[in-house]
Design a protein around this motif. Structure first.
Motif, PDB file in Angstrom:
ATOM      1  N   ASP A 156     -16.077  46.443 -67.039  1.00  9.64           N
ATOM      2  CA  ASP A 156     -15.976  45.336 -65.897  1.00  9.64           C
ATOM      3  C   ASP A 156     -17.179  44.705 -65.776  1.00  9.64           C
ATOM      4  O   ASP A 156     -17.082  43.524 -65.430  1.00  9.64           O
ATOM      5  CB  ASP A 156     -15.626  46.153 -64.658  1.00  9.64           C
ATOM      6  CG  ASP A 156     -14.145  46.715 -64.430  1.00  9.64           C
ATOM      7  OD1 ASP A 156     -13.381  46.294 -65.461  1.00  9.64           O
ATOM      8  OD2 ASP A 156     -13.938  47.350 -63.339  1.00  9.64           O
ATOM      9  N   MET A 157     -18.402  45.353 -65.800  1.00  9.14           N
ATOM     10  CA  MET A 157     -19.585  44.582 -65.723  1.00  9.14           C
ATOM     11  C   MET A 157     -19.710  43.543 -66.984  1.00  9.14           C
ATOM     12  O   MET A 157     -20.167  42.443 -66.921  1.00  9.14           O
ATOM     13  CB  MET A 157     -20.791  45.548 -65.950  1.00  9.14           C
ATOM     14  CG  MET A 157     -22.172  44.953 -65.871  1.00  9.14           C
ATOM     15  SD  MET A 157     -22.342  43.669 -64.270  1.00  9.14           S
ATOM     16  CE  MET A 157     -22.712  45.078 -63.167  1.00  9.14           C
ATOM     17  N   LEU A 158     -19.117  43.997 -68.156  1.00 15.09           N
ATOM     18  CA  LEU A 158     -19.480  43.284 -69.169  1.00 15.09           C
ATOM     19  C   LEU A 158     -18.403  42.063 -69.164  1.00 15.09           C
ATOM     20  O   LEU A 158     -18.888  40.692 -69.346  1.00 15.09           O
ATOM     21  CB  LEU A 158     -18.800  43.894 -70.669  1.00 15.09           C
ATOM     22  CG  LEU A 158     -18.922  43.286 -71.913  1.00 15.09           C
ATOM     23  CD1 LEU A 158     -20.386  42.848 -72.233  1.00 15.09           C
ATOM     24  CD2 LEU A 158     -18.401  44.079 -73.202  1.00 15.09           C
ATOM     25  N   GLU A 159     -17.228  42.177 -68.445  1.00 15.81           N
ATOM     26  CA  GLU A 159     -16.412  40.937 -68.222  1.00 15.81           C
ATOM     27  C   GLU A 159     -17.050  40.190 -67.251  1.00 15.81           C
ATOM     28  O   GLU A 159     -16.788  38.887 -67.521  1.00 15.81           O
ATOM     29  CB  GLU A 159     -14.984  41.625 -67.512  1.00 15.81           C
ATOM     30  CG  GLU A 159     -14.046  40.413 -67.384  1.00 15.81           C
ATOM     31  CD  GLU A 159     -13.299  39.670 -68.369  1.00 15.81           C
ATOM     32  OE1 GLU A 159     -13.204  38.569 -68.277  1.00 15.81           O
ATOM     33  OE2 GLU A 159     -13.150  40.170 -69.532  1.00 15.81           O
ATOM     34  N   LEU A 160     -17.538  40.487 -66.287  1.00 17.37           N
ATOM     35  CA  LEU A 160     -18.482  39.865 -65.312  1.00 17.37           C
ATOM     36  C   LEU A 160     -19.521  38.842 -66.075  1.00 17.37           C
ATOM     37  O   LEU A 160     -19.600  37.786 -65.892  1.00 17.37           O
ATOM     38  CB  LEU A 160     -19.054  40.727 -64.236  1.00 17.37           C
ATOM     39  CG  LEU A 160     -19.739  39.882 -63.217  1.00 17.37           C
ATOM     40  CD1 LEU A 160     -19.178  38.937 -62.294  1.00 17.37           C
ATOM     41  CD2 LEU A 160     -20.800  40.744 -62.620  1.00 17.37           C
ATOM     42  N   LEU A 161     -20.518  39.582 -66.969  1.00 15.23           N
ATOM     43  CA  LEU A 161     -21.304  38.818 -67.479  1.00 15.23           C
ATOM     44  C   LEU A 161     -20.976  37.801 -68.472  1.00 15.23           C
ATOM     45  O   LEU A 161     -21.621  36.850 -68.542  1.00 15.23           O
ATOM     46  CB  LEU A 161     -22.457  39.992 -68.112  1.00 15.23           C
ATOM     47  CG  LEU A 161     -23.037  41.103 -67.364  1.00 15.23           C
ATOM     48  CD1 LEU A 161     -23.739  42.028 -68.203  1.00 15.23           C
ATOM     49  CD2 LEU A 161     -23.960  40.238 -66.465  1.00 15.23           C
ATOM     50  N   GLN A 162     -19.750  38.011 -69.175  1.00 14.03           N
ATOM     51  CA  GLN A 162     -19.156  37.175 -70.029  1.00 14.03           C
ATOM     52  C   GLN A 162     -18.825  35.838 -69.221  1.00 14.03           C
ATOM     53  O   GLN A 162     -18.674  34.853 -69.660  1.00 14.03           O
ATOM     54  CB  GLN A 162     -18.252  37.675 -70.794  1.00 14.03           C
ATOM     55  CG  GLN A 162     -18.553  38.724 -71.869  1.00 14.03           C
ATOM     56  CD  GLN A 162     -19.157  38.231 -73.236  1.00 14.03           C
ATOM     57  OE1 GLN A 162     -19.229  36.999 -73.316  1.00 14.03           O
ATOM     58  NE2 GLN A 162     -19.649  39.010 -73.749  1.00 14.03           N
ATOM     59  N   HIS A 163     -18.395  36.019 -67.942  1.00 12.36           N
ATOM     60  CA  HIS A 163     -17.947  35.087 -67.127  1.00 12.36           C
ATOM     61  C   HIS A 163     -19.130  34.260 -66.570  1.00 12.36           C
ATOM     62  O   HIS A 163     -18.740  33.031 -66.552  1.00 12.36           O
ATOM     63  CB  HIS A 163     -16.913  35.349 -66.150  1.00 12.36           C
ATOM     64  CG  HIS A 163     -16.692  34.453 -65.085  1.00 12.36           C
ATOM     65  ND1 HIS A 163     -15.476  33.768 -65.458  1.00 12.36           N
ATOM     66  CD2 HIS A 163     -16.867  34.069 -63.947  1.00 12.36           C
ATOM     67  CE1 HIS A 163     -15.080  32.904 -64.567  1.00 12.36           C
ATOM     68  NE2 HIS A 163     -16.147  33.210 -63.815  1.00 12.36           N
TER      69      HIS A 163
END
Length: 128
Positions: free
Chosen positions: A63-70
């Protein structure tokens, strides 16, 4: 282009430890987006600030990786923000959890304009 947050870079030096794995962020950039990161990364009294790392136990690594990619620009300095049905719940939750006001506005705008009911339902549900 997918950004590799698992390795530090010239700009990404602050370490987030999540599920015993590391993600490296640009603490200056994220402090501009969130009072949470401003306090976490730049309050001298905080151990995390002094050590340049924090363990986060209530957010999943993916989830954090998804956020950072966004929310972070890629190595070509391009924002690849893409809210979709797949990441809407994650981004909504983390926008509130991490005090990301601009992201919160984005997900609200997506929910009110970009996401018609047809995009949320499978074709079988629409024919009902």
């Amino acid at each position: 282009m997918v950004i590799d947050f698992t390795q530090p870079s010239q700009l990404r030096q602050f370490e987030l430890i999540i599920e015993e794995k590391s993600l490296f962020i640009n603490q200056h950039y994220l402090a501009e987006l969130s009072p949470y990161f401003l306090a976490l990364c730049f309050t001298p009294e905080f151990r995390e600030t002094r050590e340049g790392r924090v363990e986060i136990t209530d957010i999943s690594f993916d989830d954090m990786l998804e956020l950072l990619q966004h929310i972070c620009p890629d190595d070509d300095f391009i924002m690849r923000s893409n809210i979709s049905v797949d990441n809407f719940a994650i981004l909504t939750h983390l926008s509130q959890r991490l005090l990301l006001t601009n992201l919160r506005r984005e997900v609200e705008r997506y929910a009110s304009t970009d996401a018609s009911i047809e995009t949320w339902l499978s074709p079988e549900d629409v024919s009902l």
